[in-house]
Design an enzyme around this catalytic site. Structure first.
Site, PDB file in Angstrom:
ATOM      1  N   ILE A  15       0.896  -1.147   0.000  1.00 35.66           N
ATOM      2  CA  ILE A  15       0.000   0.000   0.000  1.00 35.66           C
ATOM      3  C   ILE A  15       0.942   1.206   0.000  1.00 35.66           C
ATOM      4  O   ILE A  15       1.856   1.293   0.820  1.00 35.66           O
ATOM      5  CB  ILE A  15      -0.965   0.001   1.214  1.00 35.66           C
ATOM      6  N   SER A  16       0.766   2.103  -0.971  1.00 35.25           N
ATOM      7  CA  SER A  16       1.724   3.203  -1.159  1.00 35.25           C
ATOM      8  C   SER A  16       1.777   4.135   0.054  1.00 35.25           C
ATOM      9  O   SER A  16       0.825   4.252   0.815  1.00 35.25           O
ATOM     10  CB  SER A  16       1.354   4.026  -2.396  1.00 35.25           C
ATOM     11  N   GLN A  17       2.914   4.796   0.162  1.00 39.14           N
ATOM     12  CA  GLN A  17       3.101   5.829   1.175  1.00 39.14           C
ATOM     13  C   GLN A  17       2.046   6.924   0.952  1.00 39.14           C
ATOM     14  O   GLN A  17       1.845   7.364  -0.181  1.00 39.14           O
ATOM     15  CB  GLN A  17       4.510   6.395   0.991  1.00 39.14           C
TER      16      GLN A  17
END
Length: 213
Positions: free
Chosen positions: A63-65
């Protein structure tokens, strides 16, 4: 599926962090402040959900930053009612941000496991994409083109031509380009064959995989 006062407080702290890093679009900040990111992650990561970091999810993806999500979304300049193509549905967190902004979201995921989880999960939170598709993001979604903007949420070794072709005139493609480290790149379509390209610093993404299923 709980979203407590503590979670809401942690989200506001997260909004302050990404604001301090230079995100100014109020609609984007509001979306980040509203979406329960902890519900998109394994419960064992709850303490990490509102740190500005990427975290592992199913199928060896991440899950992206939050800052990266906000940065890419800000570059897209999404307006309510815009038709948006997302390459790499992943956890669905970026999809939820686009839905919060009022976009009509079409999203493609090539990991079957993730596709199944996310397509069941997003509607439970009230986020309804126009279409979630299991398929090859390199090809885009010709039958729904043109798009006001296209976002690629994985590192692409090159810019897939179909994605440029599926942009509306004035449309924006936001894509991290590169092998190990990616350069965030924005293409704005100025005419049938004319694109304006701008580069914005280095980011790290999981690789964009071609359809191997």
């Amino acid at each position: 599926m709980k979203d407590t006062f503590k979670h809401k407080g942690l989200r506001q702290q997260l909004v302050s962090v990404i604001k301090a890093k230079g995100i100014t679009n109020e609609a984007v900040l509001t979306a980040i402040g509203k979406i329960p990111r902890h519900l998109f992650m394994d419960s064992s990561f709850l303490d990490h959900a509102y740190q500005d970091k990427a975290f592992p999810i199913a199928a060896n993806q991440t899950i992206s930053q939050p800052y990266t999500v906000a940065f890419q979304t800000e570059l897209m300049q999404v307006k309510k009612g815009d038709k948006v193509l997302e390459i790499g549905t992943g956890s669905g967190y970026q999809t939820a941000v686009l839905c919060e902004l009022g976009a009509k979201v079409f999203s493609i995921e090539r990991q079957q496991e993730l596709f199944k989880i996310t397509s069941r999960f997003l509607p439970k939170l009230g986020y309804r994409a126009k279409k979630l598709i299991f398929g090859d993001g390199y090809k885009g979604l010709k039958e729904e083109a043109p798009f006001d903007s296209i976002i690629v949420t994985a590192g692409a070794p090159f810019v897939p031509k179909p994605l440029l072709a599926q942009l509306a005139i004035g449309g924006r493609l936001v894509i991290p380009v590169g092998e190990d480290v990616q350069t965030m790149t924005l293409f704005v379509r100025k005419g049938p064959k004319e694109f304006e390209k701008t580069e914005f610093g280095e980011f790290r993404f999981v690789p964009l995989l071609e359809d191997k299923n």
